[in-house]
Design an enzyme around this catalytic site. Structure first.
Site, PDB file in Angstrom:
ATOM      1  N   LEU A 160      -1.066  -0.135   1.611  1.00 55.79           N
ATOM      2  CA  LEU A 160      -0.898  -1.008   0.611  1.00 55.79           C
ATOM      3  C   LEU A 160      -0.186  -2.359   1.479  1.00 55.79           C
ATOM      4  CD1 LEU A 160       0.356   0.739  -2.384  1.00 55.79           C
ATOM      5  CD2 LEU A 160      -1.462  -0.932  -2.548  1.00 55.79           C
TER       6      LEU A 160
ATOM      7  N   PHE B 249       4.146   6.953   2.678  1.00 52.10           N
ATOM      8  CA  PHE B 249       2.711   6.408   3.565  1.00 52.10           C
ATOM      9  C   PHE B 249       1.956   5.523   2.873  1.00 52.10           C
ATOM     10  CE2 PHE B 249      -1.228   8.453   1.711  1.00 52.10           C
ATOM     11  CZ  PHE B 249      -0.710   8.927   0.794  1.00 52.10           C
ATOM     12  N   LYS B 250       2.112   5.337   1.358  1.00 54.55           N
ATOM     13  CA  LYS B 250       1.408   4.371   0.750  1.00 54.55           C
ATOM     14  C   LYS B 250       1.667   3.216   1.401  1.00 54.55           C
ATOM     15  CE  LYS B 250       0.811   7.370  -2.787  1.00 54.55           C
ATOM     16  NZ  LYS B 250       1.656   8.633  -2.518  1.00 54.55           N
ATOM     17  N   ASP B 251       2.680   2.725   2.244  1.00 52.33           N
ATOM     18  CA  ASP B 251       2.858   1.426   2.749  1.00 52.33           C
ATOM     19  C   ASP B 251       1.551   1.035   3.609  1.00 52.33           C
ATOM     20  OD1 ASP B 251       5.026   0.452   1.593  1.00 52.33           O
ATOM     21  OD2 ASP B 251       6.329   1.512   2.862  1.00 52.33           O
TER      22      ASP B 251
END
Ligand SMILES: *Cc1c(COP(=O)(O)O)cnc(C)c1O
Length: 492
Positions: free
Chosen positions: A116, A111-113
């Site tokens: 970011l 989910f960091k995508d």
């Protein structure tokens, strides 16, 4: 209160505008930048009729005054619409009694995508807006997923280097390969002998030491891609609105109906974005804060006492193996009515004694919005197996922790379980979870998982096998500072 300025949660640093806050990351007094007052979305009904890219842009723009709307729309288009492997960016699927919000369709499968993908483009816009022509070094501590997402997002960005520190032996094999195979002249990856908390503390220390631009940084400015950066949180609030809109579209809820969210939690960034969405006017019921054996947040939400003096467990959900959840500081700031004196005192106690306790009023306020749940390894395995057998759906070990929190706290409201990573990213643990033998080689595990589910594994993972490892550094905690200085001076 000037709504266009960010305050430090500790109150000793000057308020700055949002582009400056995104460029700076951590406030110079060690606090986190936070809104003096969170914005409320006007015209929620109209917003929820847009597509997901539109919703995310709108919510991000509301949270980041000072950025032109076109910059944000372009950041969402380039960073999400064009890089994610699903037309909805973050699709919502019905799995048995729950709704699963799949946040893992980005390039690094976690989910960091989402944040970011957007943030590096905001970072460039912020430089243009503030007229900042200095070089930047994005310094990041990772428990596994932020690192690769930051390397992807910032790779090749002009005027920026990115340096990622991860705990040696503290991330999954695939996570480590993803990071060590990273390409780009401006990326640096290094393992640190310590756990994530040591690594995060090391990075925060460097920020505070060099925040005033010491001469030996040669004019390089530090910033952060961790969720201590307000630019990380803003895009994350967007997918809570997107999930709600999807429930409306599918006829699962009526406008205004409350929805619960179960969130696998580590640094408290993801779930805090859900709380922000609630403050912005989204009908959020309970936020279920799900932890693994590192259950410092479970205890805190139940008792009001935050005590990091406890055993650290390495688990199958390594991105949540965290004892100091940075973003809790923002929640304390907002729930105390921006009482930076109180927050500074609590954070000092945490640094000095390893423990603090919040006043009863805050405990009650936390209990209104949050429910805490703990899920140990065997329970996560039971959940992975159950969801696989019953619904033919693969959960990654982090999402399994959230599912367990949902099961234990199911109430009247529909509940959305946030799926934070693709099961293929943690293939050995997932194979074990669904009762199949795991092999030595992580890629054999990925293939076996694909065979079991009848789906093709994500291309990005299988491609890793043929990539050379370009980064091999392993250092001690006290070597982090010289390591960073070397990069800043252009020696690395
Ligand atoms: C980072 C991460 C988490 C924890 O999110 P926080 O914002 O740190 O609470 C959970 N699951 C996965 C897969 C992650 O990468």
């Amino acid at each position: 209160m000037n709504n266009r300025l960010c305050q430090s949660t500790r109150g000793f640093a000057e308020a700055v505008n949002f582009p400056e806050a995104v460029l700076t990351g951590l406030a110079p007094d060690g606090g986190l930048y936070a809104h003096g007052e969170l914005p409320v979305i006007k015209g929620l009904e109209g917003l929820l009729q847009q597509d997901n890219a539109g919703i995310m842009a709108e919510v991000t723009a509301a949270l980041l005054p000072g950025f032109p709307k076109t910059d944000i729309i372009n950041a969402v288009k380039d960073g999400l619409t064009e890089r994610f492997g699903h037309p909805d960016i973050t699709p919502l699927v019905k799995i048995g009694p729950a709704w699963v919000l799949e946040l893992f369709h980005g390039p690094t499968l976690a989910f960091k995508d989402v944040a970011l993908g957007v943030m590096p483009r905001l970072f460039l816009a912020a430089k243009r807006i503030t007229g900042d022509a200095s070089g930047s070094l994005i310094l990041t501590a990772t428990s596994g997923d932020t690192g690769k997402a930051a390397l992807e997002g910032f790779s090749g960005l002009p005027g920026c280097d990115v340096c990622v520190f991860y705990p040696h032996g503290g991330v999954s094999p695939i996570q480590e390969l993803q990071m060590r195979a990273s390409t780009g002249d401006n990326v640096h990856v290094c393992a640190v002998r310590g756990n994530f908390d040591d690594t995060q503390r090391g990075v925060k220390h460097i920020f505070i030491e060099y925040s005033e631009g010491k001469p030996d940084m040669k004019g390089t400015k530090l910033s952060s891609a961790n969720s201590i950066n307000i630019g990380r949180l803003a895009p994350q609030a967007g997918y809570y609105f997107a999930a709600y809109a999807a429930l409306l579209r599918q006829g699962a809820i009526k406008p205004g109906q409350a929805v619960d969210f179960a969130v696998p939690t580590g640094n408290f960034g993801n779930i805090l974005a859900g709380w922000i969405a609630k403050r912005m006017g989204l009908p959020v019921g309970r936020l279920i804060c799900a932890s693994n054996e590192n259950d410092v947040l479970t205890e805190f939400i139940h008792t009001g006492r935050y005590d990091r003096r406890r055993k650290f467990f390495k688990t199958d959900s390594p991105s949540m193996d965290i004892l100091v959840s940075s973003n809790l500081e923002r929640l304390l700031y907002w729930l105390s009515g921006n009482d930076s004196g109180l927050v500074a005192g609590l954070m000092e106690a945490l640094a000095k004694d390893g423990v603090y306790e919040v006043p009863q009023g805050m405990r009650d306020a936390i209990a209104l919005d949050f429910t805490a749940a703990r899920c140990a390894g065997p329970e996560a395995i039971r959940v992975m197996r159950h969801v696989w057998m019953e619904y033919n759906y693969l959960l990654d070990p982090h999402t399994a922790v959230a599912w367990s929190g949902f099961e234990g706290n199911a109430g009247e409201n529909p509940c959305v379980v946030l799926a934070t990573a693709s099961p293929y990213k943690f293939a050995p643990a997932v194979l074990h979870g669904i009762g199949l033998p795991a092999m030595e080689d992580p890629f054999d595990c990925v293939r076996a998982l694909g065979d079991a589910s009848g789906a093709e594994p994500p291309k990005g993972i299988m491609d890793l096998r043929n990539k050379g490892l370009r980064h091999n550094d392993v250092i001690d905690i006290d070597e982090m500072e010289p390591y960073v200085l070397n990069i800043a001076r252009g020696k690395k």
